[in-house]
Scaffold this motif. Structure first.
Motif, PDB file in Angstrom:
ATOM      1  N   ALA A   1       0.822  -1.208   0.000  1.00  0.00           N
ATOM      2  CA  ALA A   1       0.000   0.000   0.000  1.00  0.00           C
ATOM      3  C   ALA A   1       0.856   1.258   0.000  1.00  0.00           C
ATOM      4  O   ALA A   1       0.875   2.020   0.951  1.00  0.00           O
ATOM      5  N   ARG A   2       1.601   1.482  -1.071  1.00  0.00           N
ATOM      6  CA  ARG A   2       2.401   2.714  -1.225  1.00  0.00           C
ATOM      7  C   ARG A   2       3.458   2.819  -0.117  1.00  0.00           C
ATOM      8  O   ARG A   2       3.826   1.862   0.528  1.00  0.00           O
ATOM      9  N   ASP A   3       3.910   4.052   0.141  1.00  0.00           N
ATOM     10  CA  ASP A   3       5.041   4.248   1.052  1.00  0.00           C
ATOM     11  C   ASP A   3       4.671   5.053   2.289  1.00  0.00           C
ATOM     12  O   ASP A   3       5.455   5.853   2.780  1.00  0.00           O
ATOM     13  N   SER A   4       3.468   4.878   2.776  1.00  0.00           N
ATOM     14  CA  SER A   4       3.063   5.598   3.978  1.00  0.00           C
ATOM     15  C   SER A   4       2.028   4.765   4.725  1.00  0.00           C
ATOM     16  O   SER A   4       1.390   3.875   4.164  1.00  0.00           O
ATOM     17  N   HIS A   5       1.865   5.055   6.012  1.00  0.00           N
ATOM     18  CA  HIS A   5       0.918   4.300   6.828  1.00  0.00           C
ATOM     19  C   HIS A   5      -0.514   4.663   6.474  1.00  0.00           C
ATOM     20  O   HIS A   5      -0.839   5.826   6.252  1.00  0.00           O
ATOM     21  N   ILE A   6      -1.392   3.656   6.462  1.00  0.00           N
ATOM     22  CA  ILE A   6      -2.824   3.861   6.212  1.00  0.00           C
ATOM     23  C   ILE A   6      -3.508   4.151   7.540  1.00  0.00           C
ATOM     24  O   ILE A   6      -3.415   3.378   8.485  1.00  0.00           O
ATOM     25  N   LEU A   7      -4.230   5.292   7.601  1.00  0.00           N
ATOM     26  CA  LEU A   7      -4.857   5.720   8.847  1.00  0.00           C
ATOM     27  C   LEU A   7      -6.375   5.646   8.805  1.00  0.00           C
ATOM     28  O   LEU A   7      -7.025   5.672   9.847  1.00  0.00           O
ATOM     29  N   ALA A   8      -6.968   5.621   7.605  1.00  0.00           N
ATOM     30  CA  ALA A   8      -8.427   5.615   7.478  1.00  0.00           C
ATOM     31  C   ALA A   8      -8.818   4.700   6.323  1.00  0.00           C
ATOM     32  O   ALA A   8      -8.062   4.547   5.359  1.00  0.00           O
ATOM     33  N   MET A   9     -10.007   4.114   6.408  1.00  0.00           N
ATOM     34  CA  MET A   9     -10.418   3.138   5.393  1.00  0.00           C
ATOM     35  C   MET A   9     -11.937   3.099   5.305  1.00  0.00           C
ATOM     36  O   MET A   9     -12.632   3.262   6.315  1.00  0.00           O
ATOM     37  N   ASP A  10     -12.456   2.887   4.088  1.00  0.00           N
ATOM     38  CA  ASP A  10     -13.894   2.690   3.896  1.00  0.00           C
ATOM     39  C   ASP A  10     -14.098   1.824   2.661  1.00  0.00           C
ATOM     40  O   ASP A  10     -13.312   1.890   1.708  1.00  0.00           O
ATOM     41  N   ILE A  11     -15.142   0.990   2.688  1.00  0.00           N
ATOM     42  CA  ILE A  11     -15.474   0.117   1.561  1.00  0.00           C
ATOM     43  C   ILE A  11     -16.814   0.552   0.996  1.00  0.00           C
ATOM     44  O   ILE A  11     -17.754   0.860   1.754  1.00  0.00           O
ATOM     45  N   ASP A  12     -16.937   0.587  -0.348  1.00  0.00           N
ATOM     46  CA  ASP A  12     -18.166   1.091  -0.965  1.00  0.00           C
ATOM     47  C   ASP A  12     -19.301   0.088  -0.821  1.00  0.00           C
ATOM     48  O   ASP A  12     -19.105  -1.066  -0.417  1.00  0.00           O
TER      49      ASP A  12
END
Length: 436
Positions: free
Chosen positions: A91-102
């Protein structure tokens, strides 16, 4: 002696999600994700992590898969039928902080610490969109529920809200009103009104079509979660149009607001001497409950249609166990003193737990009367609380503090109740070197 049952940690802080059918709860438990049965509270499975801390996760609306992200910057798709990993992608080069699924369970949106928003195809495992424009880390992402225009809303730590059109692959609007991190984005049932809330102590109501601010509701507390209730609020709270917004944050209480007038409709009564704050509040439309996640790792369930009365609680983390004793003659309930101010009463059949608020500091000792219905607890706040226990009573009346013994000048570390149905007295010992 063989262990037949274990009361263990199921939530250690972080992300919590509930499946759309309200059958399962997913909680962060150290580097893993615990899967709990909603009805019994029993742990069904552990989704074993990659030894890095979980940063966020989301469950598909159809309940078939869970997508998780950790400090290793990997996105992991879990099959919730087998509880095994189906695929993993970087997932790219940074931490994932938020997420949502459609709503179609096809796309997952991720908000990164570097201000980037990515959209991924879950089943095929590739990035479909890469949006840049935010000047701070992403604090919230949300798909618009409408299916005709595929839009994504993202918010960042500087208060900016951006609307992204996935078909045109560009930002179509920038909404500026918040002055601090936006923690919540939600839509009403018509999908024409958007609600945002954050740590600047306001709830903003927006017209989705015009992308304009309708009103600002000042709430005078830092907000961590907010959303629109799907209940017939006109009947419950006498609001004119029946549109109600809930909020929760640093005060540790759930509050309800009229979406159309901005007035406060109802405030949950705070538990005595409770010190917790809310880090998240989730609305469960099928049961009509609100699930509040506290900073001391508890899940508290409140009825949105019954004056926000607490209907259930799940204790996620027990810290150090200091003392415990069986209650009642059937030995189905356990009184537990942990490294907290609350007395905990566990049902040993289903591990549901009652939290009793009363002390101002850590409980150090407890004792149960021979009748099994009276418990005494000694605490670092120099007092002893006397509790009556009736586990057949309604939820909010099962554990009641009926008396407080005051007199010690230091922590009470020992308490003993007289044994016998006709003798009702107790003896206490304290760090002040006295026995009373």
């Amino acid at each position: 002696f063989d262990c037949v049952q274990s009361i263990e940690s199921v939530y250690t802080g972080g992300c919590v999600a509930i499946s759309q059918d309200e059958q399962r709860i997913f909680t962060t438990c150290n580097e893993d994700i615990a899967v709990l049965d909603m009805a019994s509270g029993q742990k069904l499975a552990d989704l074993k992590g990659d030894t890095e801390l979980i940063t966020t996760f989301a469950v598909k609306p159809d309940g078939s898969h869970l997508v998780s992200a950790s400090r290793s910057m990997q996105l992991v798709v879990w099959d919730l039928r087998t509880f095994k990993i189906e695929r993993t992608f970087k997932a790219r080069d940074s931490h994932i902080l938020a997420m949502d699924i459609d709503a179609t369970s096809t796309l997952v949106a991720t908000g990164l610490a570097d201000g980037t928003v990515n959209v991924w195809d879950i089943d095929r495992g590739y990035c479909t969109h890469n949006f840049k424009g935010h000047g701070a880390m992403i604090t919230s992402v949300r798909f618009h529920p409408g299916t005709e225009n595929l839009c994504l809303v993202s918010a960042s730590g500087d208060g900016d809200i951006r609307v992204w059109d996935l078909k045109q692959r560009k930002c179509t609007s920038v909404l500026k009103s918040h002055v601090s991190a936006v923690r919540a984005i939600d839509f009403d049932e018509s999908s024409e009104t958007m609600v945002t809330a954050g740590r600047d102590s306001v709830i903003n109501v927006w017209n989705w079509t015009r992308k304009s601010l309708i009103r600002t509701i000042p709430v005078y507390e830092s907000i961590e979660a907010a959303g629109v209730l799907r209940i017939d609020a006109a009947a419950v709270f006498n609001s004119q149009k029946g549109r109600v917004v809930y909020s929760g944050g640093e005060k540790g209480i759930v509050r309800l607001w009229d979406l159309d007038s901005g007035e406060e409709l109802f405030t949950q009564a705070k538990d005595r001497n409770a010190k917790h704050t809310f880090v998240d509040v989730m609305y469960l439309p099928q049961s009509g409950n609100l699930c509040a996640v506290t900073n001391d790792q508890n899940l508290l369930f409140y009825s949105a249609t019954a004056q926000l009365k607490r209907v259930r609680q799940i204790v996620g983390y027990n810290e150090e166990i200091i003392d415990l004793a069986y209650i009642g003659n059937e030995h189905k309930h356990l009184a537990v003193a942990t490294n907290t101010e609350q007395l905990r009463i566990y049902n040993t059949d289903n591990l549901n737990c009652e939290l009793a608020y009363g002390h101002k500091d850590i409980i150090l000792t407890l004792d149960v009367h021979s009748s099994g219905a009276i418990v005494a607890t000694g605490s670092k706040d120099n007092t002893v609380c006397i509790w009556t226990i009736n586990m057949k009573a309604p939820v909010n009346y099962r554990v009641t503090c009926v008396a407080v013994a005051v007199g010690h000048t230091k922590a009470v570390g020992a308490v003993a109740m007289a044994q016998g149905s006709d003798v009702l007295f107790m003896v206490t010992g304290s760090e002040d070197r006295t026995v009373k």
